[in-house]
Motif scaffolding. Sequence first.
Motif, mmCIF file in Angstrom:
data_model
loop_
_atom_site.group_PDB
_atom_site.id
_atom_site.type_symbol
_atom_site.label_atom_id
_atom_site.label_comp_id
_atom_site.label_asym_id
_atom_site.label_seq_id
_atom_site.Cartn_x
_atom_site.Cartn_y
_atom_site.Cartn_z
ATOM 1 N N VAL D 143 0.844 -1.201 0.000
ATOM 2 C CA VAL D 143 0.000 0.000 0.000
ATOM 3 C C VAL D 143 0.874 1.245 0.000
ATOM 4 O O VAL D 143 0.657 2.172 -0.769
ATOM 5 N N HIS D 144 1.866 1.260 0.887
ATOM 6 C CA HIS D 144 2.759 2.416 1.014
ATOM 7 C C HIS D 144 4.158 1.907 1.287
ATOM 8 O O HIS D 144 4.343 1.000 2.083
ATOM 9 N N ARG D 148 11.702 3.984 5.646
ATOM 10 C CA ARG D 148 11.882 3.120 6.811
ATOM 11 C C ARG D 148 10.727 2.185 7.060
ATOM 12 O O ARG D 148 10.865 1.141 7.682
ATOM 13 N N VAL D 149 9.532 2.586 6.624
ATOM 14 C CA VAL D 149 8.329 1.841 6.983
ATOM 15 C C VAL D 149 7.496 1.601 5.731
ATOM 16 O O VAL D 149 7.430 2.458 4.851
ATOM 17 N N THR D 151 3.577 -0.291 4.426
ATOM 18 C CA THR D 151 2.352 -0.989 4.807
ATOM 19 C C THR D 151 1.885 -1.822 3.623
ATOM 20 O O THR D 151 2.110 -1.473 2.461
ATOM 21 N N GLU D 153 -1.259 -4.939 2.247
ATOM 22 C CA GLU D 153 -2.584 -5.510 2.503
ATOM 23 C C GLU D 153 -2.753 -6.789 1.697
ATOM 24 O O GLU D 153 -2.022 -7.030 0.728
ATOM 25 N N THR D 168 -4.123 -6.235 6.912
ATOM 26 C CA THR D 168 -3.146 -5.176 6.672
ATOM 27 C C THR D 168 -1.989 -5.372 7.635
ATOM 28 O O THR D 168 -2.143 -5.984 8.693
ATOM 29 N N SER D 169 -0.843 -4.824 7.263
ATOM 30 C CA SER D 169 0.364 -5.054 8.037
ATOM 31 C C SER D 169 1.295 -3.845 7.931
ATOM 32 O O SER D 169 1.271 -3.113 6.949
ATOM 33 N N THR D 170 2.092 -3.642 8.979
ATOM 34 C CA THR D 170 3.135 -2.612 8.982
ATOM 35 C C THR D 170 4.485 -3.305 9.052
ATOM 36 O O THR D 170 4.685 -4.198 9.879
ATOM 37 N N LEU D 172 8.895 -2.812 9.027
ATOM 38 C CA LEU D 172 10.062 -1.939 9.163
ATOM 39 C C LEU D 172 11.103 -2.418 8.150
ATOM 40 O O LEU D 172 11.451 -3.603 8.114
#
Lengths: 178, 178, 178, 178
Positions: D143-144, D148-149, D151, D153, D168-170, D172
């Motif tokens: 998604v993004h 550094r980070v 996201t 889906e 969805t997930s974040t 690093l």
Amino acid sequence: MTALDTRTLADRSQDGVRSRTITWTDPAQSRFRGRSMNGLERLLAIQRGELAPPPAATLLGMDLDEVELGRTVFSMLADEVHENPMGTMHGGIVAALVDTAMGCALSSRLPADAGFTTLELKTNYVRAITQATGRVYAEGTVVHSGGRVATTEARVHDSNGTLYAHATSTCLILRGNR
Amino acid sequence: MTALDTRTLADRSQDGVRSRTITWTDPAQSRFRGRSMNGLERLLAIQRGELAPPPAATLLGMDLDEVELGRTVFSMLADEVHENPMGTMHGGIVAALVDTAMGCALSSRLPADAGFTTLELKTNYVRAITQATGRVYAEGTVVHSGGRVATTEARVHDSNGTLYAHATSTCLILRGNR
Amino acid sequence: MTALDTRTLADRSQDGVRSRTITWTDPAQSRFRGRSMNGLERLLAIQRGELAPPPAATLLGMDLDEVELGRTVFSMLADEVHENPMGTMHGGIVAALVDTAMGCALSSRLPADAGFTTLELKTNYVRAITQATGRVYAEGTVVHSGGRVATTEARVHDSNGTLYAHATSTCLILRGNR
Amino acid sequence: MTALDTRTLADRSQDGVRSRTITWTDPAQSRFRGRSMNGLERLLAIQRGELAPPPAATLLGMDLDEVELGRTVFSMLADEVHENPMGTMHGGIVAALVDTAMGCALSSRLPADAGFTTLELKTNYVRAITQATGRVYAEGTVVHSGGRVATTEARVHDSNGTLYAHATSTCLILRGNR
């Protein structure tokens, strides 16, 4: 209770139309005055009234009740102005309360030159908050704090200890570049 | 832009102290007037100005831009009053925007005698929103709608399509007992 | 430790190719035998070896260590077979461990004719689990239990109490129709 | 279908006791062989059978069906061995499928010297998966993706397009230190 008095005084109601005046302080002033304080010092200065709270806290009516290293309690008096179409406190306003309590719990452990940004926030809503609920309290704590990433949690209860919501959050710590 | 004009007129600033008057309508009136409308009809009536928006929408400055079956767009002009201590839009206020867009997307598919309650809401924050961002738009859609439970999602972007946040939520549908 | 012995005996390795034989019991047998037990009785019967664990628990190597009303502890020995491409325990396998601990914590409070389904599960990963970590323990508890919906949480730690992950979940309770 | 054939051949059942032999490859070999490949090259090499999949994928029976920059599809044949006590696919195993699809979607966009770690993962379960469901497919997308980070889906559906779960997930991103 002070907040209730304020509400009564500030509101003007006529034929179902109500209005209230919100007053806040230029947040750039607070950031400048607090620039050499660490996170805990800033929160204590806000609690003592020496530093203005951020505008969002004023808009939503959030009060800082308790702060210590890694833990805060923020509270809010359930108010008609917080209502969603169902007549209960808007879930986003509950999210603002837990986000504040969790973020400040983390902030209380950070040095003056560090900051953080919330990467994600999940809130579970277990009971509706109405004006009859009165004041609700969010206790935020740090679950894990590493070099780059921290996780936090919060619980929202009323003065009887009844649970209304709970939340967890992931934050990215920004060192030396606040 | 109307919202900007309103802001300029309403704010009174002196020595860094600012104030603004918020005006809303008794939400019990809207619930009574909208009691026989289904969810889509209620949202369209709010959009046409025939039904007052809920107080939380007024407090936070959320506007209903678009509504159709299973989809809404709400927007908000980033404002100093939304700021957290870092000078960006408070994560809880972003959560309020996505919760509104997602909840109303679900509501637009519900009959007059049904309601819902949000069980949980997770928001991912991918970029900070500042006053320089201008207006942000949350598009909420229904991902799954079953007999008892529905899930929804939302994305927040600016007028250039840049993504700021995205969210998912679980709702419990309440039939025949709104 | 039994699990380690089993692993040594079962694995056959040649030129980097390893194999292991997984043995489980027809789950329909367990469901039939446990049909008049309440949730706590079923878990205690599994712990005593009188009822076969569900196949997924066997496949992943999850052991039921503790169970009481509203709380369970499940553990798992970190194993090469759990590894993702980074050489750490796959996040989904950690999710399986917390989902089991949380779901069984809720199940332990349900009568024989009730069941539940997990609506959503969020896991925060705070440290990587490797084979050097050894055995990890997930403690699951019920946070809120209402008539239709419950929320649960879990924490994953090693035998020294170091935290590796934590999770929360929302469950829909199914009454009289398991 | 290959997976089904394998299952029939590998399983030995007697009086409700079944067993299956899982065969995997030393994951250190794959990490060594793939050390100079970027993420997309590694995934394509796994898809062509030139690089062994990670052990967790083999244990759970996950197949890599499609991979392109920023998007993957992984699938899994619903199997008795995936069952929780309710006789449906364990929520953690569904979480493993979406975590794999999302993590590899991100990985497909990373250079050889970068890696990532999952910070959090939320899965919404909207329909139970049973053996009657057959094969389920998880499509993971980014998604993004920032410095550094990131996201991501995912959605899980069957071959008819019916939705079973979404997530969805974040993550690093770890640069230069894989």
